[in-house]
Design a protein around this motif. Sequence first.
Motif, short mmCIF file in Angstrom:
data_model
loop_
_atom_site.label_atom_id
_atom_site.label_comp_id
_atom_site.label_asym_id
_atom_site.label_seq_id
_atom_site.Cartn_x
_atom_site.Cartn_y
_atom_site.Cartn_z
N SER A 150 26.74 29.42 63.43
CA SER A 150 25.66 28.78 64.17
C SER A 150 24.91 29.78 65.05
O SER A 150 23.70 29.63 65.27
N ALA A 151 25.62 30.80 65.54
CA ALA A 151 24.96 31.82 66.35
C ALA A 151 23.90 32.56 65.54
O ALA A 151 22.82 32.90 66.06
N SER A 152 24.17 32.83 64.25
CA SER A 152 23.17 33.50 63.41
C SER A 152 21.94 32.62 63.22
O SER A 152 20.80 33.11 63.22
N MET A 153 22.15 31.30 63.07
CA MET A 153 21.01 30.39 62.92
C MET A 153 20.20 30.31 64.21
O MET A 153 18.96 30.28 64.18
N VAL A 154 20.87 30.29 65.34
CA VAL A 154 20.16 30.26 66.62
C VAL A 154 19.37 31.55 66.83
O VAL A 154 18.23 31.53 67.34
N TYR A 155 19.93 32.66 66.40
CA TYR A 155 19.21 33.94 66.51
C TYR A 155 17.93 33.91 65.67
O TYR A 155 16.86 34.35 66.13
N LEU A 156 18.02 33.40 64.44
CA LEU A 156 16.83 33.29 63.60
C LEU A 156 15.80 32.33 64.20
O LEU A 156 14.59 32.56 64.11
N ALA A 157 16.29 31.25 64.81
CA ALA A 157 15.37 30.30 65.41
C ALA A 157 14.61 30.92 66.58
O ALA A 157 13.44 30.61 66.82
N HIS A 158 15.26 31.83 67.31
CA HIS A 158 14.61 32.47 68.45
C HIS A 158 13.73 33.64 68.04
O HIS A 158 12.66 33.85 68.62
N ASN A 159 14.18 34.42 67.05
CA ASN A 159 13.49 35.68 66.73
C ASN A 159 12.84 35.69 65.36
O ASN A 159 11.97 36.53 65.12
N GLY A 160 13.27 34.82 64.46
CA GLY A 160 12.71 34.83 63.12
C GLY A 160 13.14 36.06 62.33
O GLY A 160 14.01 36.83 62.77
N ASN A 161 12.50 36.23 61.17
CA ASN A 161 12.79 37.39 60.32
C ASN A 161 11.50 37.76 59.59
O ASN A 161 11.04 37.05 58.70
N ASP A 162 10.93 38.88 60.01
CA ASP A 162 9.64 39.30 59.43
C ASP A 162 9.77 39.70 57.97
O ASP A 162 8.80 39.60 57.21
N ASP A 163 10.95 40.16 57.54
CA ASP A 163 11.11 40.62 56.17
C ASP A 163 10.97 39.48 55.16
O ASP A 163 10.53 39.70 54.03
N VAL A 164 11.36 38.30 55.53
CA VAL A 164 11.28 37.15 54.61
C VAL A 164 10.28 36.11 55.12
O VAL A 164 10.26 34.97 54.65
N ASN A 165 9.46 36.52 56.10
CA ASN A 165 8.42 35.64 56.64
C ASN A 165 8.99 34.35 57.25
O ASN A 165 8.40 33.27 57.11
N TRP A 166 10.15 34.47 57.91
CA TRP A 166 10.70 33.33 58.66
C TRP A 166 10.19 33.44 60.10
O TRP A 166 10.50 34.40 60.81
N LEU A 167 9.41 32.47 60.49
CA LEU A 167 8.81 32.50 61.81
C LEU A 167 9.74 31.84 62.83
O LEU A 167 10.41 30.86 62.52
#
Length: 208
Positions: A150-167
């Motif tokens: 869940s910590a990895s999901m929360v990190y993506l929710a806060h910061n996203g991932n520019d490599d895969v265009n996750w905002l």
Amino acid sequence: MATGKNGETAINMPETKASVKGTAPLLNSSKAVSTVEHPNRGVKKGFAIGDFVLRLCALGAALGATVAMGNADQVLPFFTQFLQFEAQYDDFDTFRFFVMAMGMVSGYLFISLPFSIIGIIRPFATKPRLFLVIFDSMMAALTIAAGSASASMVYLAHNGNDDVNWLPFCQQFGDFCQSASGAVIGSLLAAALLLVIIILSAFALNRN
């Protein structure tokens, strides 16, 4: 002094205080034996009390994490008749796993409290403590797995991932991300407390 029939003289010696006092150690021998048999009773009882207190704290952290994640829900104020923007924990498989896992951990910690009380009443009982060590290890592993995923999901929710265009969407769903982040922190705290409990139980078993 008395004289016998054959003219022999017998001397009657009265009992002295020293001979009476000599029996005193025999009267207290049971207390001495009991002291030798259980020299670490106080230490073991202290371990058991610490186990119970830490188990209550871990239960509070795990239950709080479960409730916080289960209530993670936010609807944005701008929506139309046919479209609205809403974020719920069950929109993410990782968060659903988190709620189920932490619910199991909370239930186990509640059930384990009577076994911890047995350890306080009977500090030298090894079977209840060994039972708790085995299941504490399993629940600690489950808690760490749920919290880290869940910590990895929360990190993506806060910061996203520019490599895969996750905002990042926490700028819009701030309340949802705050609840999810608090739940992850609570789960990691519960995992840390479980690890401390396991170490205390290992020390207590080692002193048997």
